[in-house]
Design a protein around this motif. Structure first.
Motif, PDB file in Angstrom:
ATOM      1  N   PRO A   1       5.471  -1.195  -1.014  1.00  0.00           N
ATOM      2  CA  PRO A   1       6.058  -0.302   0.000  1.00  0.00           C
ATOM      3  C   PRO A   1       7.369   0.033  -0.108  1.00  0.00           C
TER       4      PRO A   1
ATOM      5  N   ARG B   1      -3.330  -1.423   0.265  1.00  0.00           N
ATOM      6  CA  ARG B   1      -2.258  -1.640   1.237  1.00  0.00           C
ATOM      7  C   ARG B   1      -1.851  -0.239   1.552  1.00  0.00           C
TER       8      ARG B   1
ATOM      9  N   SER C   1       0.738   1.500   4.750  1.00  0.00           N
ATOM     10  CA  SER C   1       1.617   1.738   6.171  1.00  0.00           C
ATOM     11  C   SER C   1       0.844   2.232   7.149  1.00  0.00           C
TER      12      SER C   1
ATOM     13  N   SER D   1      10.762   1.932   2.205  1.00  0.00           N
ATOM     14  CA  SER D   1      11.414   2.680   3.400  1.00  0.00           C
ATOM     15  C   SER D   1      11.478   4.070   3.133  1.00  0.00           C
ATOM     16  N   GLY D   2      10.945   4.806   3.899  1.00  0.00           N
ATOM     17  CA  GLY D   2      10.994   6.533   3.598  1.00  0.00           C
ATOM     18  C   GLY D   2      10.277   6.852   2.211  1.00  0.00           C
TER      19      GLY D   2
ATOM     20  N   HIS E   1      10.064  -6.830  -1.019  1.00  0.00           N
ATOM     21  CA  HIS E   1       8.660  -6.466  -1.134  1.00  0.00           C
ATOM     22  C   HIS E   1       8.194  -6.414  -2.680  1.00  0.00           C
TER      23      HIS E   1
ATOM     24  N   TYR F   1      15.095  -7.332  10.248  1.00  0.00           N
ATOM     25  CA  TYR F   1      13.489  -6.503   9.961  1.00  0.00           C
ATOM     26  C   TYR F   1      12.652  -6.543  11.125  1.00  0.00           C
TER      27      TYR F   1
ATOM     28  N   ILE G   1       9.248  -2.069   9.595  1.00  0.00           N
ATOM     29  CA  ILE G   1      10.125  -1.091  10.600  1.00  0.00           C
ATOM     30  C   ILE G   1      11.709  -1.657  10.342  1.00  0.00           C
ATOM     31  N   GLY G   2      12.412  -0.652   9.332  1.00  0.00           N
ATOM     32  CA  GLY G   2      13.544  -0.686   9.338  1.00  0.00           C
ATOM     33  C   GLY G   2      14.665  -0.288  10.403  1.00  0.00           C
ATOM     34  N   CYS G   3      14.159   0.525  11.178  1.00  0.00           N
ATOM     35  CA  CYS G   3      14.814   1.213  12.398  1.00  0.00           C
ATOM     36  C   CYS G   3      14.497   0.304  13.456  1.00  0.00           C
TER      37      CYS G   3
ATOM     38  N   TYR H   1       1.864  -7.251   5.368  1.00  0.00           N
ATOM     39  CA  TYR H   1       1.118  -6.196   5.064  1.00  0.00           C
ATOM     40  C   TYR H   1      -0.388  -6.764   4.446  1.00  0.00           C
TER      41      TYR H   1
ATOM     42  N   THR I   1       3.010  -2.060   9.344  1.00  0.00           N
ATOM     43  CA  THR I   1       3.843  -1.278   9.004  1.00  0.00           C
ATOM     44  C   THR I   1       5.328  -1.899   9.045  1.00  0.00           C
TER      45      THR I   1
ATOM     46  N   LEU J   1      10.114   9.906  12.366  1.00  0.00           N
ATOM     47  CA  LEU J   1      10.077   8.453  12.978  1.00  0.00           C
ATOM     48  C   LEU J   1      11.104   7.697  12.676  1.00  0.00           C
TER      49      LEU J   1
ATOM     50  N   SER K   1       8.329  10.250   8.004  1.00  0.00           N
ATOM     51  CA  SER K   1       9.133   9.118   8.194  1.00  0.00           C
ATOM     52  C   SER K   1      10.488   9.537   8.805  1.00  0.00           C
TER      53      SER K   1
END
Ligand code: FMN
Length: 619
Positions: A151, A391, A393, A153-154, A236, A593, A570-572, A557, A568, A12, A9
């Motif tokens: 889930p 679940r 990602s 982030s990272g 989440h 988000y 996506i924070g980016c 999800y 998935t 990514l 990640s």
């Protein structure tokens, strides 16, 4: 602790991957005209701080938000907080095969409350097992890492959880406060509370779940943008708790009238001492940076038991002070890293958003509002317990799978905050599962990039989740947008087509060039009403907007898995570039988000191991 999930990640969505020499974005400080007429000088400063943080942590095509210039693997934070010296109380492991309570079907949770189960060791164990525990270990080469039901982030997991409960047979003879240790699936009992007085003020049969964030875990990798991700993760986690509670016939509400210090007392936080915020980013040994920031407390209670219930927050806050301040706390927080980097703006922003007690805040438990189910067959009878624990990602989407239109519409019906059962329902109030946990009217909408839905033209679509914002949204976005209901769209679904056309490359570019955004059936961006939420309500709505996006993400999800595909978070994404596509000017609405839903491609090099018993490493 070097692991491939972090590396994957990182590759990514790390700023480093795109731009080793990130430049400071200019701070667009808000001016006095932004603040509501009634705001005091302090509120004004807090608002300025939040707008400064938000603008400074935007990613753009040329600049990524400030982050580390390389990952310091030797100081990768331990993902497992432990309270050394506290009593460890093992919870039951309740895989579906050995479950004593029947698992309701996933789809049924959106229609009506499930059969009520009593609070016991086994049901408390199930609640945590199905929301915040480990769900697998992964291994490849010499890397091994754990994954959880919720889930993050990272996969950095900044969120910690606490249970504050009355005496429960086989758990504790006295009311208690315990920290949840996911690797052990156990409670670390931090204190015993004298008397049930606190619980007498809550709905009958209620207990509390508290959530806190260790910003350092996320900041280690993502630098200044980490505060956003921590709050997504809180959302989440809230969603995960609400879903697992619903399996047991329990309703959940956020006790959002409480203030920061009430939450701190309830969870017994503050043991690491006050973190002194430096005036600029600094590196070194900063043990108190590993403190936990109390985010929220949820009250969990039997469905229906609170319909006549009213709560006086002032009275509850006094009781918390009376009961909690004298407690003896057991256990010392473990150290997570030897050395740290302090991205000072995170702590300054968190400080500006410390919420006071809201004496006038209303706590109501509105009746459950069901959501429309187009057809039973869509979810193929999937059981909720199967869905939450499997679940995952997607790290890649196949770029081929075409989703049926009725599945697409069904997923979106489950994203509506007010439900849609039994005639036309105006969207806005959060009455439907699982959004009813939140006390405010929905502030978050979604712009959809449709790539592969059978019978639906590709293009941009918009899901309006609060119809009071509809006219403002239309005025704020491009005048050329169609705002047409798509063909065959259920009457109750507030979905509109904005424009037709292939938007795969656009969605990929906007999501930091990630293929998962374009190779899916659809991806989306969550658009929040921003200025008004912060200025008319309060500055502490800022993290709450992210919590709302996190809960919506959790639904996406689970929906994806329940229909046999994946999703998935996506924070980016490039904030202002998304605003440009929509024609949004200023900050009336902001993108918070991204998400993608499609058919996953599995990485066959990675082997899956059972969650328990796992290896004896902290990863
Ligand atoms: C707030 C948030 C942001 C995320 N952003 C990205 C992203 O930009 N790209 C990506 O590939 N995965 C992203 N993910 C997925 C995480 O990497 C994933 O949740 C984590 O590795 C744990 O794996 P799991 O979801 O299978 O448990 C994000 C997840 C969350 C919750």
């Amino acid at each position: 602790m070097l692991n491939i999930s972090s590396r994957l990640s990182l590759f990514l969505h790390s700023p480093l991957f795109f731009s080793p020499s990130t430049t400071f974005l200019s701070n667009t400080l808000r001016t006095a005209s932004m603040s509501s007429s009634s705001s005091s000088p302090n509120e004004e400063e807090s608002l300025n701080q939040v707008f400064k943080y938000h603008n400074q942590t935007k990613h753009s095509f040329n600049n990524y938000a400030r982050g580390p210039h390389g990952l310091d693997w030797a100081n990768q934070p331990n993902p497992f907080r432990r309270y050394i010296g506290s009593h460890l109380l093992p919870l039951q492991h309740l895989p579906l095969s050995s479950s004593t309570t029947p698992s309701p079907s996933y789809a049924s949770l959106f229609v009506s409350p499930s059969t009520l189960q009593p609070l016991s060791l086994s049901t408390l164990s199930q609640l945590l097992y199905d929301s915040l525990s480990l769900s697998a270990w992964k291994t490849t080469g010499d890397s091994t890492w754990s994954l959880r039901v919720n889930p993050s982030s990272g996969n950095l997991h900044p969120t910690e959880a606490y249970v504050i409960a009355p005496a429960i047979g086989s758990v504790s003879d006295y009311p208690f406060v315990a920290h949840y240790a996911p690797k052990e699936h156990s409670l670390e009992v931090r204190s015993v509370i004298g008397g049930e007085g606190l619980f007498g003020l809550l709905p009958k049969g209620a207990f509390l779940v508290g959530l806190s964030s260790i910003f350092w875990r996320e900041a280690w990798k993502y630098g200044e943008r980490a505060f956003r991700y921590c709050n997504h993760d809180v959302g989440h986690a809230i969603g995960a708790v609400v879903v697992a509670a619903a399996e047991l016939g329990w309703d959940v509400k956020m006790l959002d009238g409480l203030g920061y210090s009430d939450l701190e007392k309830l969870m017994g936080l503050g043991g690491l001492g006050k973190f002194e915020i430096p005036s600029r980013p600094v590196k070194g040994k900063l043990p108190s940076i590993e403190f936990e920031h109390p985010d929220c407390v949820l009250v969990v209670f039997p469905h229906g038991s609170g319909s006549e219930f009213s709560l006086d927050y002032e009275c509850l806050s006094s009781k918390i002070s009376e009961v909690m301040e004298e407690l003896e706390w057991k256990g010392k927080a473990n150290s997570l890293s030897k050395e740290h980097v302090c991205w000072d703006i995170i702590y300054r922003t968190a400080e500006a958003m410390k919420k006071p007690l809201s004496i006038d805040s209303r706590f109501g438990i509105e009746p459950f509002q069901g959501s429309e189910l187009i057809s039973d067959g869509i979810y193929k009878g999937s059981l909720v317990r199967q869905i939450v624990r499997k679940r995952r990602s997607a790290v890649d989407m196949d770029g081929v799978h075409v989703m049926k239109k009725e599945i697409f519409y069904q997923i979106l019906l489950h994203c509506l905050p007010s439900g849609s059962q039994g005639g036309k329902v105006k969207q806005g109030k959060q009455l439907a599962f699982p959004f009813r946990v939140l006390s405010w009217d929905s502030e978050v909408h979604a712009v959809l990039f449709v790539h592969r839905v059978e019978g639906l033209p590709n293009g941009l679509y918009f899901l309006v989740r609060n119809e009071d914002h509809f006219e403002d949204l239309k005025k704020a976005t491009r005048s050329a947008f169609e705002w047409e209901k798509p063909e065959g769209c259920p009457d109750n679904l507030t979905l509109y087509r904005l424009s037709k056309g292939d938007c795969q490359q656009q969605s990929k570019r906007l999501s930091c060039h990630q293929d998962i955004a374009s190779d899916s059936c659809f991806s989306l961006g969550m658009v929040a009403r921003f200025d008004q939420a912060l200025c008319d309500k309060n500055v502490w709505m800022y993290p709450r907007l992210f919590w709302e996006t996190g809960i919506l993400g959790q639904v996406l999800y689970l929906e994806a898995h329940a229909v046999g595909i994946a999703a998935t978070g996506i924070g980016c994404y490039f904030d202002d570039a998304v605003h440009e596509v929509l024609g949004l000017k200023g900050s009336a609405f902001q993108i918070l988000y991204h998400f993608t839903v499609g058919s996953p491609v599995l990485d066959k090099r990675i082997m899956s191991l059972p969650a328990y018993p796992g290896p004896t490493i902290d990863a």
